[in-house]
Design a protein around this motif. Structure first.
Motif, PDB file in Angstrom:
ATOM      1  N   UNK B  38      13.362 -28.749  47.720  1.00  0.00           N
ATOM      2  CA  UNK B  38      13.819 -27.682  48.609  1.00  0.00           C
ATOM      3  C   UNK B  38      15.312 -27.779  48.870  1.00  0.00           C
ATOM      4  N   UNK B  39      15.705 -27.563  50.124  1.00  0.00           N
ATOM      5  CA  UNK B  39      17.135 -27.517  50.444  1.00  0.00           C
ATOM      6  C   UNK B  39      17.730 -28.926  50.522  1.00  0.00           C
ATOM      7  N   UNK B  40      19.026 -28.994  50.211  1.00  0.00           N
ATOM      8  CA  UNK B  40      19.720 -30.286  50.151  1.00  0.00           C
ATOM      9  C   UNK B  40      19.951 -30.866  51.539  1.00  0.00           C
ATOM     10  N   UNK B  41      19.917 -32.191  51.603  1.00  0.00           N
ATOM     11  CA  UNK B  41      20.430 -32.890  52.774  1.00  0.00           C
ATOM     12  C   UNK B  41      21.171 -34.119  52.271  1.00  0.00           C
ATOM     13  N   UNK B 103      16.625 -33.924  48.559  1.00  0.00           N
ATOM     14  CA  UNK B 103      16.228 -32.548  48.853  1.00  0.00           C
ATOM     15  C   UNK B 103      15.085 -32.609  49.859  1.00  0.00           C
ATOM     16  N   UNK B 104      15.092 -31.707  50.833  1.00  0.00           N
ATOM     17  CA  UNK B 104      13.980 -31.647  51.784  1.00  0.00           C
ATOM     18  C   UNK B 104      12.874 -30.797  51.168  1.00  0.00           C
ATOM     19  N   UNK B 105      11.736 -30.744  51.832  1.00  0.00           N
ATOM     20  CA  UNK B 105      10.679 -29.878  51.295  1.00  0.00           C
ATOM     21  C   UNK B 105      10.676 -28.504  51.967  1.00  0.00           C
ATOM     22  N   UNK B 106      11.780 -28.175  52.631  1.00  0.00           N
ATOM     23  CA  UNK B 106      11.916 -26.834  53.228  1.00  0.00           C
ATOM     24  C   UNK B 106      12.279 -25.835  52.138  1.00  0.00           C
ATOM     25  N   UNK B 107      11.657 -24.667  52.179  1.00  0.00           N
ATOM     26  CA  UNK B 107      11.982 -23.700  51.141  1.00  0.00           C
ATOM     27  C   UNK B 107      12.196 -22.281  51.650  1.00  0.00           C
ATOM     28  N   UNK B 108      12.176 -22.111  52.956  1.00  0.00           N
ATOM     29  CA  UNK B 108      12.474 -20.768  53.472  1.00  0.00           C
ATOM     30  C   UNK B 108      13.712 -20.843  54.358  1.00  0.00           C
ATOM     31  N   UNK B 111      18.966 -15.640  56.322  1.00  0.00           N
ATOM     32  CA  UNK B 111      20.226 -15.377  57.002  1.00  0.00           C
ATOM     33  C   UNK B 111      20.785 -14.071  56.462  1.00  0.00           C
ATOM     34  N   UNK B 112      21.466 -13.350  57.321  1.00  0.00           N
ATOM     35  CA  UNK B 112      22.048 -12.088  56.856  1.00  0.00           C
ATOM     36  C   UNK B 112      23.458 -12.301  56.331  1.00  0.00           C
ATOM     37  N   UNK B 113      24.010 -13.483  56.545  1.00  0.00           N
ATOM     38  CA  UNK B 113      25.382 -13.747  56.104  1.00  0.00           C
ATOM     39  C   UNK B 113      25.359 -14.549  54.807  1.00  0.00           C
ATOM     40  N   UNK B 114      25.794 -13.956  53.708  1.00  0.00           N
ATOM     41  CA  UNK B 114      25.739 -14.689  52.432  1.00  0.00           C
ATOM     42  C   UNK B 114      26.545 -15.978  52.458  1.00  0.00           C
ATOM     43  N   UNK B 115      27.586 -16.040  53.267  1.00  0.00           N
ATOM     44  CA  UNK B 115      28.408 -17.255  53.332  1.00  0.00           C
ATOM     45  C   UNK B 115      27.616 -18.459  53.809  1.00  0.00           C
ATOM     46  N   UNK B 116      26.568 -18.199  54.581  1.00  0.00           N
ATOM     47  CA  UNK B 116      25.749 -19.304  55.098  1.00  0.00           C
ATOM     48  C   UNK B 116      25.193 -20.166  53.983  1.00  0.00           C
ATOM     49  N   UNK B 117      24.958 -19.543  52.846  1.00  0.00           N
ATOM     50  CA  UNK B 117      24.251 -20.267  51.789  1.00  0.00           C
ATOM     51  C   UNK B 117      25.171 -21.150  50.957  1.00  0.00           C
ATOM     52  N   UNK B 118      26.388 -21.308  51.444  1.00  0.00           N
ATOM     53  CA  UNK B 118      27.281 -22.289  50.839  1.00  0.00           C
ATOM     54  C   UNK B 118      27.626 -23.260  51.957  1.00  0.00           C
ATOM     55  N   UNK B 119      27.138 -24.475  51.883  1.00  0.00           N
ATOM     56  CA  UNK B 119      27.264 -25.363  53.035  1.00  0.00           C
ATOM     57  C   UNK B 119      27.387 -26.804  52.574  1.00  0.00           C
ATOM     58  N   UNK B 120      27.886 -27.638  53.458  1.00  0.00           N
ATOM     59  CA  UNK B 120      28.028 -29.061  53.157  1.00  0.00           C
ATOM     60  C   UNK B 120      26.863 -29.789  53.825  1.00  0.00           C
ATOM     61  N   UNK B 121      25.864 -30.211  53.068  1.00  0.00           N
ATOM     62  CA  UNK B 121      24.710 -30.875  53.677  1.00  0.00           C
ATOM     63  C   UNK B 121      25.155 -32.103  54.473  1.00  0.00           C
TER      64      UNK B 121
END
Lengths: 389, 602
Positions: B38-41, B103-108, B111-121
């Motif tokens: 899922x998502x990075x940490x 990677x976490x097991x989160x998969x949902x 967000x309405x802001x596309x910039x959110x999806x670029x982040x520093x875990x």
């Protein structure tokens, strides 16, 4: 319907049909690229007379991503996330052939445990394809119920993939050197429970599809591939076995530990859509049995990966190889060339869809009914991403 | 028509009474599997910003961004993930050198802001950072993307080397060097840490490419003494090597030595393109032919200056020759490096001391005769503990003894020796005395003590281990109290007490001892090796007022090691360090500074 097909349309001295669109006796009809009755992003340019196809031409080019070229720009380990997308529906054979080619040229021997795990993931991949593909064949005749049942069971197998590999569709499980994980705790038990459900499904699907007068009357005699075409047109896998030719890489050129399994691929001679469905229906049962055998015979844990050189700059000496395995569609191969650098010099995929969907499909569709194009196409298990690599 | 086949499909109606198999609320009822990708940490404290994740990402979804303070062993960068590009293959996790990225097991994630999806875990806090430990981690065990085990070069066994000053470490063979070089992930954290900022990943890459001439060129870009540093460097690079977090750090030092060893000295000028150096006509004097002086001389002569070195002793090399025993650094290897530098046209005068005394050349003369002067006179004076009895004539300073060994001077080697000190110089004298004893008596009788405890000793771990293999007793954690002296004025041994801690809570040097826990170690020779002092008396005189002095009497310089006297540059151990590579770095920087001063148009 014109019963004497030899009279109409007329053919020229080269044997080509004379088609004059201005005569209003013919119609050009495009099936695809956006069409529910197509197996992916390709299209068929059909010339029809009434509802009968007089000429067919497969068009590809809607999906060209240049994967083979992309692989030439990637480190060997980086080839994996790209190559799994060569065939979306069944990614594991992609992983297997690329990894094996890299290992063969790089001189890596993988642990035995990894071989069994690779077989497990390959057979699970075949299982999830067939769970959708066998009833999917009936779906092309608008018999959609079995497809829904199959999709549920396929989802259970994807759950197992998720447990084993961390991914549902793109597994990224087989990588150069071995695999990326041992069986999770309790995996065998859960898998065997799921296989029991599939056993029940196999019985139900027989009643729903093969004991079905609609399916039988539509599929029998449709899309007939004579035995002599198997070599002429390059027919592989279940389609070849339905025409009486034994083609299964697992049996003819055993790889991994397939020689330790007891299985006999089904061969029949009718060569029509019905026969191909029966062969894949038998494949489904055989795959379930093979997974049971694998789970029974594989070791309890062990090394999952041989130590490779540093993947960030792994250079492989000059060499070339062709690695093949049996996908659910037939022989699936990778021609791989290395030149001593850290990236492949050439990677070339040879899947059965290329011949099946181009030359063979063009031929099979002539004189077929428009409503049967989807059925013929699906029975050949064409996969456009594999054609346009 | 077959009636049975017409009716059989209707058995499907049997499912009408069964429960549906679909999940009603999958977002809440269906967590990802334990291994789900899922998502990075990222554990940003464990991460060192090596960038291997960025290197392996085929989608270029990872960029390293400044997120933490830069320090030794930590680039201060952390991976930023772009979910517009990521394909969740998790190769970044598998290649991670610190196992910090998972990677976490989160998969949902909505967000309405596309910039959110670029982040520093780890820096940009997310709900999956700490919610559970599920998700993709590097599979265990025996699953590594690069070998973690170091390739050890062969070396003389303790039995073979215990009475010999022959070099104990053999260099790498080609296969060994290739295999060791293969382990590098090219993070460059070593380069940042190295005082000379050597192009370590680049020369290791040259080894992998079997292009040792290119390797030599890279070495000489920043270090004109590769044979020497390839043997005795304090290798801060290896201490911070990112592979060291999971396995053995790369043998950077031996790899450097491999490049230098494999290039024959007669080809150096051709490889390094120094056959036709053009003179600019300006002259620079260098005081002291140690690492900093030689380094400054090398770069200055390459820039076109006429360079003359004034050396107090009979041979060049400074502490490298007179302070390091030849079993670690053979003289022919020192000569190989120095001869090349001298062959570029560097003039050298031996046996001349710069000072204000008789037969000495004064700093003033040098200042008048030359356009610039670089001084790297080093630390050649021994320091004394000052404990009772330490003024006895049988209590020696380690620099003197080490120099005597090099010079071949005869001195009494007693059966029992006590060494005070826990640094590399102390280990050098310990192991040198052990060899001399072995030759003379066939047995070793050296006890070495240090204030520091076993794991805090400043000496390299391998020095301590090898010393013990050779029969030396290294007994850290004791404070010297007094030297016991008999009626003939000869020491009989050293009284020591247990030392618990070295520094107080404010970090000041304040050893705490347990006076009841004491021991007596017999020895008729006591050697003090607790650091060295400098002799900069040559600065006395008319210039002293123009110089600024800092703590411990060090002359203050600017970043180019220019002192308050514009024509006087100083470097090496008297300014920074002490160690060889720092000396080389200061010499190089000073050469650049001299060039900037003498050629301001550049």
């Amino acid at each position: 319907m014109n019963e004497d097909r030899s009279l109409y349309p007329e053919h020229d001295e080269n044997g080509k049909p004379i088609i004059d669109l201005e005569s209003h006796k013919f119609l050009k009809l495009w099936q695809g690229p956006q069409h529910p009755g197509i197996t992916g992003n390709m299209s068929l340019e059909l010339t029809v007379s009434g509802d009968e196809i007089v000429e067919s031409k497969t068009h590809v080019g809607y999906l060209h991503r240049g994967f083979e070229k992309l692989l030439e720009r990637r480190l060997f380990v980086q080839c994996m996330p790209t190559s799994i997308r060569l065939c979306v529906a069944e990614p594991d054979p992609n992983e297997y052939i690329v990894s094996t080619a890299v290992e063969e040229l790089g001189g890596i021997e993988i642990p035995d445990n990894a071989k069994w795990l690779r077989m497990l993931s390959l057979e699970m991949a075949r299982l999830q394809v067939l769970l959708r593909g066998v009833p999917g064949q009936a779906g092309t005749f608008a018999l959609g119920l079995g497809y829904q049942w199959g999709n549920y069971l396929r989802d259970l197998i994807l759950d197992s993939f998720e447990e084993l590999t961390g991914g549902r569709v793109y597994h990224m499980y087989i990588i150069p050197g071995g695999v990326r994980g041992n069986l999770p705790e309790g995996f065998k038990g859960r898998m065997l429970e799921k296989l029991k459900l599939i056993d029940e499904f196999v019985v139900k699907i027989d009643k729903l599809i093969f004991q079905n007068v609609v399916f039988e009357s539509r599929a029998k005699g449709l899309g007939h591939i004579p035995k002599e075409w198997v070599d002429k047109y390059g027919v592989y896998g279940p389609a070849a076995r339905a025409s009486g030719v034994m083609r299964d890489v697992r049996k003819t050129n055993p790889y991994l530990n397939y020689d330790q399994l007891d299985f006999e691929p089904h061969v029949t001679t009718e060569g029509d859509v019905y026969a191909r469905s029966v062969v894949r229906y038998n494949d489904l049962q055989m795959t379930v049995d093979m997974i049971r055998q694998i789970l029974d015979k594989m070791p309890d844990g062990g090394d999952i990966r041989a130590q490779t050189p540093n993947v960030l700059h792994w250079k492989i000496p000059k060499g070339e190889t062709y690695v093949k395995c049996e996908s659910s569609r037939g022989e699936y191969g990778m021609y791989f060339v290395t030149d001593g650098s850290d990236k492949p010099r050439r990677a070339h995929l040879k899947g059965p869809s290329y011949t099946h969907a181009n030359a063979l499909l063009d031929k099979l569709l002539i004189n077929a009914n428009i409503a049967d194009t989807a059925a013929i196409m699906v029975s050949l298990a064409t996969c456009p991403p594999e054609i346009e690599r | 028509m077959n009636i049975k086949k017409l009716l059989t499909p209707f058995t499907a109606w049997g499912n009408v009474t069964k429960d549906p198999v679909t999940i009603k609320d999958p977002l809440n009822e269906r967590p990802g599997a334990d291994r789900y990708r899922g998502f990075h940490r990222n554990d940003v404290e464990a991460c060192v910003g090596c960038g291997s994740c960025e290197d392996i990402c085929e989608n270029e979804a990872i960029d390293l961004m400044p997120a933490k303070d830069t320090k030794d062993g930590d680039s201060g960068l952390r991976p930023m993930i772009d979910y517009g590009r990521c394909c969740w293959c998790a190769l970044c996790v598998d290649v991670c050198t610190t196992n910090s990225l998972t990677l976490s097991n989160e998969y949902t994630w909505i967000s309405t802001d596309p910039e959110d999806f670029r982040y520093i875990p780890g820096i940009d806090k997310k709900e999956w950072d700490n919610n559970n430990d599920k998700g993709w981690k590097k599979p265990e065990p025996n699953y590594e993307f690069y070998p973690l085990k170091r390739i050890q070069p062969s070396h003389l066994s303790p039995e073979d080397r215990s009475d010999s000053f022959i070099e104990m470490m053999h260099g790498y063979s080609k296969d060994q060097a290739m295999q060791e070089a293969d382990r590098c992930v090219e993070c460059g954290i070593c380069t940042a840490t190295c005082p000379a900022h050597m192009g370590i990943p680049e020369y290791i890459k040259a080894i992998r490419n079997d292009d040792l001439e290119e390797g030599l060129r890279i070495l000489y870009d920043t270090n004109p003494l590769p044979e020497i540093c390839g043997r005795i460097c304090t290798h801060k690079c290896e201490t911070v090597c990112t592979i060291g977090h999971k396995g053995d750090p790369l043998s950077i030092r031996w790899l450097k030595r491999y490049i230098a060893d494999q290039n024959p000295s007669e080809r150096y000028k051709k490889i390094l393109e120094t056959e036709n150096l053009v003179s600019k006509g300006k002259k620079v004097a260098i005081i002291g032919a140690g690492p900093s002086g030689l380094s400054a001389a090398h770069y200055l002569v390459q820039m076109g200056y006429e360079v003359k070195i004034f050396e107090k002793l009979a041979a060049a090399g400074g502490m490298m020759r007179y302070g390091i025993p030849s079993y670690r650094l053979p003289y022919d290897q020192i000569d190989k490096d120095i001869d090349y530098i001298l062959s570029l046209g560097v003039d050298i005068q031996y046996n001349i001391n710069v000072g204000n005394g008789e037969g000495e050349i004064s700093l003033e003369t040098l200042g008048n005769d030359y356009d610039a002067v670089f001084s790297g006179t080093g630390l050649h004076l021994g320091r004394s503990t000052g404990i009772p009895g330490s003024d006895n004539k049988h209590v020696y300073a380690s620099p003197d003894l080490l120099r005597w060994i090099v010079e071949g001077k005869e001195f009494e080697v007693p059966e029992n020796v006590v060494v005070i000190g826990g640094g590399n110089v102390a280990m050098d004298i310990t192991r040198s005395m052990a060899r001399l004893q072995m030759k003379k008596y066939g047995k070793v009788g050296v006890i070495t003590t240090a204030l520091e405890g076993e794991d805090k000793m400043p000496a390299d771990r391998e020095e301590i281990d090898e010393g013990r293999e050779e029969g030396c007793i290294i007994n850290p954690g004791w404070a010297p109290k007094s030297v016991e002296i008999d009626s003939n004025g000869v020491p009989t041994g050293l009284n020591v007490v247990k030392c618990h801690s070295l520094f107080d809570s404010e970090g000041r040097f304040n050893p705490q001892t347990d006076e009841d826990n004491k021991e007596f170690w017999p020895g008729t020779m006591i050697i003090e090796s607790i650091g060295q002092g400098m002799d900069i008396s040559y600065l006395d005189g008319k210039y002293k007022d123009q110089l600024e002095f800092g703590p411990r009497g060090r002359v203050q310089t600017d970043e180019y090691y220019q002192t308050g006297l514009p024509w006087l540059f100083m470097g090496g151990d008297i300014i920074k360090g002490p160690d060889v590579i720092t000396g080389i770095a200061t010499g190089h920087k000073a050469a650049v500074g001299i060039d900037r001063m003498l050629n301001p148009e550049f």
